[in-house]
Design a protein around this motif. Structure first.
Motif, PDB file in Angstrom:
ATOM      1  N   LEU A 138       0.834  -1.212   0.000  1.00 53.71           N
ATOM      2  CA  LEU A 138       0.000   0.000   0.000  1.00 53.71           C
ATOM      3  C   LEU A 138       0.864   1.256   0.000  1.00 53.71           C
ATOM      4  N   ALA A 139       1.945   1.243   0.761  1.00 55.41           N
ATOM      5  CA  ALA A 139       2.845   2.395   0.779  1.00 55.41           C
ATOM      6  C   ALA A 139       3.502   2.593  -0.593  1.00 55.41           C
ATOM      7  N   ALA A 140       3.929   1.491  -1.212  1.00 53.29           N
ATOM      8  CA  ALA A 140       4.547   1.576  -2.538  1.00 53.29           C
ATOM      9  C   ALA A 140       3.546   2.073  -3.578  1.00 53.29           C
ATOM     10  N   ILE A 141       2.314   1.595  -3.500  1.00 56.03           N
ATOM     11  CA  ILE A 141       1.269   2.035  -4.437  1.00 56.03           C
ATOM     12  C   ILE A 141       0.999   3.521  -4.260  1.00 56.03           C
ATOM     13  N   MET A 167      -2.212   4.118 -12.716  1.00 53.16           N
ATOM     14  CA  MET A 167      -2.648   3.045 -11.826  1.00 53.16           C
ATOM     15  C   MET A 167      -2.594   1.676 -12.501  1.00 53.16           C
ATOM     16  N   ASP A 168      -2.866   1.576 -13.798  1.00 54.42           N
ATOM     17  CA  ASP A 168      -2.798   0.272 -14.456  1.00 54.42           C
ATOM     18  C   ASP A 168      -1.373  -0.282 -14.429  1.00 54.42           C
ATOM     19  N   LYS A 169      -0.366   0.578 -14.547  1.00 53.69           N
ATOM     20  CA  LYS A 169       1.025   0.126 -14.466  1.00 53.69           C
ATOM     21  C   LYS A 169       1.391  -0.266 -13.033  1.00 53.69           C
ATOM     22  N   ILE A 170       0.877   0.498 -12.082  1.00 52.76           N
ATOM     23  CA  ILE A 170       1.130   0.182 -10.666  1.00 52.76           C
ATOM     24  C   ILE A 170       0.556  -1.196 -10.344  1.00 52.76           C
ATOM     25  N   ILE A 171      -0.664  -1.446 -10.766  1.00 48.51           N
ATOM     26  CA  ILE A 171      -1.319  -2.732 -10.496  1.00 48.51           C
ATOM     27  C   ILE A 171      -0.566  -3.871 -11.172  1.00 48.51           C
ATOM     28  N   ALA A 172      -0.153  -3.655 -12.414  1.00 53.19           N
ATOM     29  CA  ALA A 172       0.597  -4.698 -13.130  1.00 53.19           C
ATOM     30  C   ALA A 172       1.897  -5.030 -12.400  1.00 53.19           C
ATOM     31  N   CYS A 173       2.584  -4.017 -11.919  1.00 56.07           N
ATOM     32  CA  CYS A 173       3.837  -4.250 -11.181  1.00 56.07           C
ATOM     33  C   CYS A 173       3.574  -4.975  -9.862  1.00 56.07           C
ATOM     34  N   ALA A 174       2.535  -4.576  -9.147  1.00 56.66           N
ATOM     35  CA  ALA A 174       2.200  -5.228  -7.875  1.00 56.66           C
ATOM     36  C   ALA A 174       1.863  -6.706  -8.099  1.00 56.66           C
ATOM     37  N   GLU A 175       1.128  -6.977  -9.171  1.00 51.35           N
ATOM     38  CA  GLU A 175       0.765  -8.366  -9.472  1.00 51.35           C
ATOM     39  C   GLU A 175       1.971  -9.201  -9.891  1.00 51.35           C
ATOM     40  N   ASP A 205       1.662   6.296  -7.092  1.00 57.56           N
ATOM     41  CA  ASP A 205       0.542   7.123  -7.517  1.00 57.56           C
ATOM     42  C   ASP A 205       0.890   8.603  -7.351  1.00 57.56           C
ATOM     43  N   ASN A 206       1.511   8.918  -6.225  1.00 52.65           N
ATOM     44  CA  ASN A 206       1.927  10.300  -5.960  1.00 52.65           C
ATOM     45  C   ASN A 206       2.963  10.772  -6.980  1.00 52.65           C
ATOM     46  N   ALA A 207       3.766   9.852  -7.503  1.00 54.83           N
ATOM     47  CA  ALA A 207       4.777  10.192  -8.502  1.00 54.83           C
ATOM     48  C   ALA A 207       4.190  10.296  -9.910  1.00 54.83           C
ATOM     49  N   GLY A 208       2.889  10.034 -10.037  1.00 58.61           N
ATOM     50  CA  GLY A 208       2.229  10.187 -11.326  1.00 58.61           C
ATOM     51  C   GLY A 208       2.233   8.954 -12.213  1.00 58.61           C
ATOM     52  N   ILE A 209       2.589   7.827 -11.674  1.00 54.53           N
ATOM     53  CA  ILE A 209       2.593   6.591 -12.466  1.00 54.53           C
ATOM     54  C   ILE A 209       1.147   6.138 -12.630  1.00 54.53           C
TER      55      ILE A 209
END
Length: 182
Positions: free
Chosen positions: A13-16, A26-34, A20-24
Motif C-alpha cells: 500500500l505504501a509503494a502504491i 494506476m494500471d502500471k502500478i497494479i501490473a507491477c504489484a501483481e 501514484d503520488n509520482a504520477g505513475i
C-alpha cells in the motif's frame, strides 16, 4: 499480492501510494504489484513435499519473527508449524533472548541452531540455550549437521527456517530427507 503477510500488504500500500503520488498510471502500478513475487529469503516458500511446506525467512529480530509467525498461522490455520531459528550475533541474542523466546513460542515446535557469530567473538553465558529455556512450546537445540534428520523424524506440516546466518543452506538437505520419508 503474490506474497504472504499482513506486513507485506502495508508495504505494498505504501509503494502504491508513492507510485501514484509520482504520477505513475494506476494500471502500471497494479501490473507491477501483481508481477512482484517477493524477495529471496523474505518469507520465501521454497518447496512443498509430501504435504509439508518448507519456507525460509531472513528474520533475525524478534519483531520480524513475530510478524512472520503470525503470517504463517494465518496462512496455514490448524497446521502444525515447526520454527527453525539460527540466532544471529551474540550481542543480539544477549539483548533480545526473552523476546526471541516469546516470538518463537507461536510455533508448535522450535528447533534452535547454535548462534551464527558473523563478526563477533563469543560472549560468556550467551548461547541458544538462553532462548530455549524460555520458549513455552517443545524446543530443542540441534546442530546444522543434524537438522535435516531431526526434521525428517518430526511430525510437522510447515517448516520455516529463520535467521540472517547460513540457515538457508540447510533447506535443500531438509527437502531431500522429507522426499525420502514418503
Amino acid at each position: 499480492l503474490g506474497i504472504p503477510g499482513e506486513h507485506n500488504v502495508y508495504n505494498a500500500l505504501a509503494a502504491i501510494a508513492a507510485a501514484d503520488n509520482a504520477g505513475i498510471p494506476m494500471d502500471k502500478i497494479i501490473a507491477c504489484a501483481e508481477a512482484f513475487h517477493g524477495a529471496g529469503r523474505r518469507f520465501e516458500i521454497l518447496k512443498r513435499i509430501n504435504g509439508i511446506t518448507i519456507a525460509d525467512d531472513y528474520a533475525h529480530h524478534p519483531r520480524e519473527l513475530a510478524a512472520a509467525l503470525t503470517s504463517v498461522r494465518r496462512m496455514f490455520p490448524g497446521r502444525r508449524v515447526t520454527a527453525v531459528f539460527q540466532p544471529h550475533l551474540y550481542t543480539r541474542t544477549r539483548d533480545f533472548y526473552r523476546e526471541f523466546a516469546e516470538a518463537l513460542s507461536q510455533a508448535d515446535e522450535v528447533l534452535l541452531l547454535p548462534i551464527y557469530p558473523a563478526r563477533e567473538e563469543p560472549i560468556e553465558g550467551i548461547a541458544s540455550e538462553i532462548i530455549a529455556e524460555r520458549v513455552t512450546v517443545p524446543c530443542r537445540i540441534v546442530g546444522r549437521e543434524a537438522l535435516a534428520a531431526t526434521l525428517g523424524a518430526a511430525a510437522t506440516d510447515v517448516v520455516v527456517s529463520f535467521g540472517a546466518g547460513n540457515i538457508d543452506a540447510c533447506c535443500d538437505a531438509v527437502a531431500d530427507v522429507l522426499r525420502k520419508k514418503a
